[in-house]
Write an enzyme that holds these catalytic residues in place. Sequence first.
Site, PDB file in Angstrom:
ATOM      1  N   CYS A 252       0.838  -1.201   0.000  1.00 45.00           N
ATOM      2  CA  CYS A 252       0.000   0.000   0.000  1.00 45.00           C
ATOM      3  C   CYS A 252       0.872   1.251   0.000  1.00 45.00           C
ATOM      4  O   CYS A 252       1.475   1.594   1.027  1.00 45.00           O
ATOM      5  CB  CYS A 252      -0.904  -0.017   1.234  1.00 45.00           C
ATOM      6  N   CYS A 255      -0.351   4.129   2.283  1.00 47.11           N
ATOM      7  CA  CYS A 255      -0.071   3.912   3.706  1.00 47.11           C
ATOM      8  C   CYS A 255       1.414   4.145   4.019  1.00 47.11           C
ATOM      9  O   CYS A 255       1.747   4.703   5.057  1.00 47.11           O
ATOM     10  CB  CYS A 255      -0.410   2.482   4.125  1.00 47.11           C
ATOM     11  N   ASP A 256       2.309   3.691   3.157  1.00 45.72           N
ATOM     12  CA  ASP A 256       3.712   3.572   3.566  1.00 45.72           C
ATOM     13  C   ASP A 256       4.730   4.407   2.790  1.00 45.72           C
ATOM     14  O   ASP A 256       5.868   4.542   3.246  1.00 45.72           O
ATOM     15  CB  ASP A 256       4.138   2.092   3.487  1.00 45.72           C
TER      16      ASP A 256
END
Length: 422
Positions: A252, A255-256
């Site tokens: 993701c 997200c990261d």
Amino acid sequence: MTEITSVEFEKEVLKSGKVILDFYSSECPPCEALAPKFESLAKLYGQDVKFLKIFRQKNRELADQLVVKSSPTLLFYDNGKEVGDRLTGGVKRSDIIKNLNKLLPESKVATIIAKIKPTISEYDVMILGAGPGGLTAGLYLCQAKINTVLIDIALPGGHVSTTHEVSNYPGFIEPQAGYMLSHNMSEQTKLCGTAYKVAVDVTSVDLKKREIVLDEYETVKAKKIIIATGTSPNLMGIPGEVELKGKGISYCATCDAKYYGDKEVVVIGGGNSAVEESDFISKFANKITMVHQFDAFTANKTAIERLNANQKISALLQHEPRSFKRNGDKIITEVEDLQTKEIKTLVSDGVFIFIGMKPNVQLFKNKLTLDQWGYIKTDEDMRTSFPDVFAVGDVISKKYRQITTAVADGTIAAIAIAKELN
Ligand SMILES: Cc1cc2nc3c(=O)[nH]c(=O)nc-3n(C[C@H](O)[C@H](O)[C@H](O)COP(=O)(O)OP(=O)(O)OC[C@H]3O[C@@H](n4cnc5c(N)ncnc54)[C@H](O)[C@@H]3O)c2cc1C
């Protein structure tokens, strides 16, 4: 359950025995999802563990001091010492129970567990999965005054909540942040009156009886079921992947990617997701090496043109990863040149994998007719092969998987169900 402020922290937490402390915020959907679980567990464990809540916005200094960075955050204390896991985001009841049990002797835990009474609730329709497909079905059913519950193993929103930007959902002139689009969809459905049971574990599903068990004790029954469980990223299935998932390997970018400011990253894949997400990752990372098995990317033309113009991204075509290893704070990716069979080593700070998706059908795989790729077959009203069970969104067999097609499926299933129930 008691509300405290930072002034009382020392007395109520540090100088007390066994404590669970919930840092919550207002206007925080995951905090709302946690509140009923916290309350019901306080009734079960409240005699042995002190259940405390603290409003994060008004006790910022203490939150900073304890490095509490998101809401909700649950902290567990035993005689003034923080113990167990810190639970944040979509907190599951089973994870809270696991940490509470660690605070108590086994005999006590057994007595408490014996007190858990199974519950049963009944609805007209239960929707499994609160992504765009499930949320839209929930909205239409609710507006048709049909008693509906939305159930999700995570928080509402599905893939959209972790998509950086959505520029092709009609009705918005400017691209929308994915988390805002999914938040708005979820709030609209919730405001209408649809019941939510989110961040739950699905213990079992009985399609014949049209009932499912959540968190091992809560049975939910309905006249109709809509499966809207979407897809999950495919794993590569090579050594090191599972071990390093979440520790340098991510699926993701939204997200990261932010953790890779000025760092080097390897991206595996060459389709739309891999190409578009690499472009997004390049806003943070310094250098991106894309590894793709074919001799050209399979993404759409516009995305490839953007990629080619991006100086930070280079491609290793006709190569396939063979293993991942950690060396200090670096990830070593071994890749094979598919033409020469030579094994090469890529050293990076992190790896993102985007090699397609698989349908989330594990719970009903042997009960429904699936296509050759494992997606659920439906008719034009979204009926599956099982009576009174419908399916919508990315989990069904279809050509194009987009937010617009998922919301269309949700609409169709809801209208068909409303007609049948009325
Ligand atoms: C990286 C990425 C970028 C994308 N960008 C775009 C874009 O720009 N525009 C666009 O139109 N589309 C985009 N898509 C596709 C789009 O996100 C999907 O088509 C859409 O989200 C599908 O909605 P859905 O409701 O079917 O499933 P999902 O969004 O996958 O939601 C499924 C929900 O079901 C839940 N669930 C899973 N298993 C269970 C279970 N057993 N019980 C209960 N709940 C369960 C999940 O937690 C999830 O919340 C993108 C997808 C990805 C992965």
